[in-house]
Design an enzyme around this catalytic site. Structure first.
Site, PDB file in Angstrom:
ATOM      1  N   PRO A 162      26.713   6.399  19.071  1.00  0.00           N
ATOM      2  CA  PRO A 162      25.799   6.558  17.931  1.00  0.00           C
ATOM      3  C   PRO A 162      24.625   7.466  18.282  1.00  0.00           C
ATOM      4  O   PRO A 162      24.076   7.390  19.379  1.00  0.00           O
ATOM      5  CB  PRO A 162      25.308   5.131  17.668  1.00  0.00           C
ATOM      6  CG  PRO A 162      25.419   4.453  19.005  1.00  0.00           C
ATOM      7  CD  PRO A 162      26.576   5.095  19.725  1.00  0.00           C
ATOM      8  N   CYS A 174      10.354  31.780   3.113  1.00  0.00           N
ATOM      9  CA  CYS A 174      10.534  32.806   2.087  1.00  0.00           C
ATOM     10  C   CYS A 174      11.897  32.734   1.436  1.00  0.00           C
ATOM     11  O   CYS A 174      12.643  33.719   1.462  1.00  0.00           O
ATOM     12  CB  CYS A 174      10.317  34.171   2.709  1.00  0.00           C
ATOM     13  SG  CYS A 174       8.621  34.350   3.205  1.00  0.00           S
TER      14      CYS A 174
HETATM   15  N1  LLP Z   1      29.863  11.884  19.136  1.00  0.00           N
HETATM   16  C1  LLP Z   1      30.379  13.094  18.815  1.00  0.00           C
HETATM   17  C2  LLP Z   1      31.521  13.603  19.533  1.00  0.00           C
HETATM   18  C3  LLP Z   1      29.779  13.843  17.789  1.00  0.00           C
HETATM   19  O1  LLP Z   1      30.301  15.017  17.483  1.00  0.00           O
HETATM   20  C4  LLP Z   1      28.660  13.329  17.121  1.00  0.00           C
HETATM   21  C5  LLP Z   1      28.016  14.087  16.050  1.00  0.00           C
HETATM   22  C6  LLP Z   1      28.154  12.076  17.495  1.00  0.00           C
HETATM   23  C7  LLP Z   1      28.798  11.382  18.510  1.00  0.00           C
HETATM   24  C8  LLP Z   1      26.945  11.455  16.872  1.00  0.00           C
HETATM   25  O2  LLP Z   1      27.099  11.242  15.513  1.00  0.00           O
HETATM   26  P1  LLP Z   1      25.986  10.366  14.732  1.00  0.00           P
HETATM   27  O3  LLP Z   1      26.097   8.942  15.214  1.00  0.00           O
HETATM   28  O4  LLP Z   1      24.676  10.931  15.036  1.00  0.00           O
HETATM   29  O5  LLP Z   1      26.366  10.513  13.312  1.00  0.00           O
HETATM   30  N2  LLP Z   1      23.894  17.857  12.031  1.00  0.00           N
HETATM   31  C9  LLP Z   1      24.570  16.871  11.220  1.00  0.00           C
HETATM   32  C10 LLP Z   1      25.317  15.864  12.053  1.00  0.00           C
HETATM   33  C11 LLP Z   1      26.331  16.493  12.958  1.00  0.00           C
HETATM   34  C12 LLP Z   1      26.989  15.483  13.792  1.00  0.00           C
HETATM   35  C13 LLP Z   1      27.857  16.120  14.798  1.00  0.00           C
HETATM   36  N3  LLP Z   1      28.433  15.223  15.716  1.00  0.00           N
HETATM   37  C14 LLP Z   1      23.560  16.191  10.316  1.00  0.00           C
HETATM   38  O6  LLP Z   1      22.401  16.580  10.351  1.00  0.00           O
HETATM   39  O7  LLP Z   1      23.902  15.315   9.543  1.00  0.00           O
END
Ligand code: LLP
Length: 482
Positions: free
Chosen positions: A336, A410
């Site tokens: 997470p 901008c």
């Molecule tokens: N593990 C892997 C292999 C991942 O690719 C990701 C996120 C995570 C864990 C963590 O995911 P989380 O628990 O934070 O959802 N920039 C995007 C999110 C991209 C997530 C990419 N991978 C946003 O702002 O929503």
């Protein structure tokens, strides 16, 4: 103003002034300026602990071990890496830069993982130097790249997991859903129809080819004929290289997931692949990583995934799958990011201008410009992400207006909050806070329009501490070679 989407340390006093962990927003703004990312340390630590405890206890019930890796891409600094490690989490990195921060924090190599769909040889070398606990490989090419790096330097085989895609598509926006097939991550568990022209006819030249054509695993020839999935090919390719130790299988299905069933379907698919590999080669891998993606509340009234509930559901589901497959349970891990740091953060801005704009349908939208924007929070522009904002520095009257919070960049897509009711008397100089910006805010920030990136200020027990200082124009100019 308490409860989701705000961090647990947020309070609004009788004078209308909001505080975070005992520090009021005027003090924060006076000391650190705006915009500023504000991180509630106790909230972040509590969430880290809650995830670890929930998964440890649910998986202990089914007799399986579990490790929780904090996904550093959501936000990583030396202090945050230390906090989560102190709370018993490991750290998942996805680039050399994130790895550098985790190492600077003193996190032991064996508690680190390295992800990435295109790791450079330098990143791989650095991970090997650090003795990372796992490198998650994402392609056949990379399997050879890691193995060759180990061969060149000598030493122990590198612990490797293979990232697979299960076809489960979960989460919010298409760009943040990573396990459906038409995207760059992982290796599919689906067996592709392969036109004869694509099949490799010549003898193996690399382990990737070996996996496609037939590989020697544990001394025995294993035929991985043309019918194998890319995921199976990759697992066989890892087994074929003595420089690699196949630790397990990894699956990450997306981000901001609020429906838990996707995790269960993906876990079953991964456990099935594990059983198939065991049947084929006699190798039953020790670990399965189910990735991250646990959704949070961004708006009032939204409900985050509950770690206790989701941990119990996943544990029950994998227990059932393993029983059906007749295989013992592996050790599990999860990653997470957002669920740990997202709700712990808010962004504090100062209102600069207020402009009513009459819409075609006769309504009036009040454009409230703040002193940051898409350079400190790209998510609304990139994903259409919704946020909640409030005027936090004073008591406001009961009258509200339909407002849009926009930045100083901008372009007209520079929107931080698409739609929110703000006090009708919102005005220049007001302090405005946007909730739940701890994840993917600072980590995706840019210098668009040469706007220096805001600081990250931690608050705990009535005191503030700068974790990442504000960027200055000198920082920006230092890169410019004239
Ligand atoms: N593990 C892997 C292999 C991942 O690719 C990701 C996120 C995570 C864990 C963590 O995911 P989380 O628990 O934070 O959802 N920039 C995007 C999110 C991209 C997530 C990419 N991978 C946003 O702002 O929503």
């Amino acid at each position: 103003m308490t409860g989701e989407p705000w961090s647990t340390g947020v309070r609004r006093g009788p004078d209308g002034v909001v505080s975070v962990a005992g520090v009021d927003v005027h003090a924060l703004a006076a000391e650190h300026g705006t915009p500023a990312y504000v991180l509630d340390e106790a909230d972040l630590r509590t969430r880290a602990r809650a995830y670890r405890r929930a998964f440890e206890s649910a998986f202990a019930q089914i007799g399986a071990g579990v490790d929780v890796y904090y996904a550093g891409k959501a936000f990583l600094s030396v202090a945050v890496a230390r906090w989560v490690h102190e709370e018993g989490l490991r750290v998942d990195t996805s680039t050399g830069g994130e790895l550098a921060v985790a190492l600077r924090a003193g996190i032991p190599g064996e508690h680190l993982g390295l992800h990435g769909n295109n790791k450079s040889t330098a990143e791989i070398a650095r991970a090997l130097d650090a003795g990372v606990g796992r490198i998650i490989v994402d392609s056949l090419v990379e399997i050879d790249r890691v193995a060759d790096a180990v061969a060149a330097r000598g030493g122990e085989p590198a612990p490797v997991m293979v990232r697979v895609t299960t076809g489960v598509h979960a989460g919010g926006h298409e760009y943040i859903s990573t396990a459906h097939e038409d995207q760059k991550f992982g290796l599919s568990i689906a067996t592709p129809p392969r036109p004869a022209s694509e099949q490799v006819a010549a003898g193996p030249t690399t382990s990737a080819d070996a996996a496609v054509n037939g590989a020697a695993v544990n001394g025995a020839a294993v035929d991985s004929g043309a019918g194998d999935s890319p995921a199976m090919c990759a697992l066989l390719a890892v087994l074929a290289r003595p420089e690699l130790r196949l630790l397990g299988i990894h699956s990450h299905i997306g981000s901001q997931i609020l429906d838990p069933s996707g995790f269960e379907v993906a876990a079953r698919a991964v456990l099935t692949l594990r059983a198939q590999l065991a049947e084929r080669t006699g190798v039953l891998v020790d670990e399965v990583d189910l990735g991250g993606g646990y959704g949070i509340a961004y708006l009032p009234g939204e409900v985050a995934l509950d770690p206790d509930r989701i941990a119990k559901d996943i544990a029950a589901s994998v227990q059932g799958s393993a029983r059906d497959l007749g295989t013992p349970l592996p050790r599990f891990s999860i990653e997470p990011g957002r669920a740990i740091v997202g709700p712990a953060g808010l962004t504090l801005y100062t209102v600069g201008t207020v402009k009513p704009v009459r819409l075609d349908d006769g309504r009036v939208r009040t454009y409230v410009s703040i002193d940051g924007g898409m350079s400190d929070n790209i998510r609304p522009a990139l994903y259409g992400a919704q946020y909640h904002a409030e005027v936090v520095g004073r008591l406001a009257g009961p009258e509200t207006v339909l407002a849009r919070v926009v930045g100083k960049h901008c372009e007209s897509g520079d929107i931080v909050v698409h739609e929110v009711q703000l006090p009708a008397d919102v005005r220049a100089g007001d302090l405005l806070a946007v909730a739940a910006t701890g994840a993917y805010g600072r980590s995706m920030a840019s210098n668009y329009n040469h706007v220096p990136r805001p600081p990250v200020v931690a608050v705990a027990d009535g005191a503030t501490r700068v974790l990442v200082r504000r960027e200055t124009e000198d920082d920006l100019l230092a890169l410019d070679q004239g």
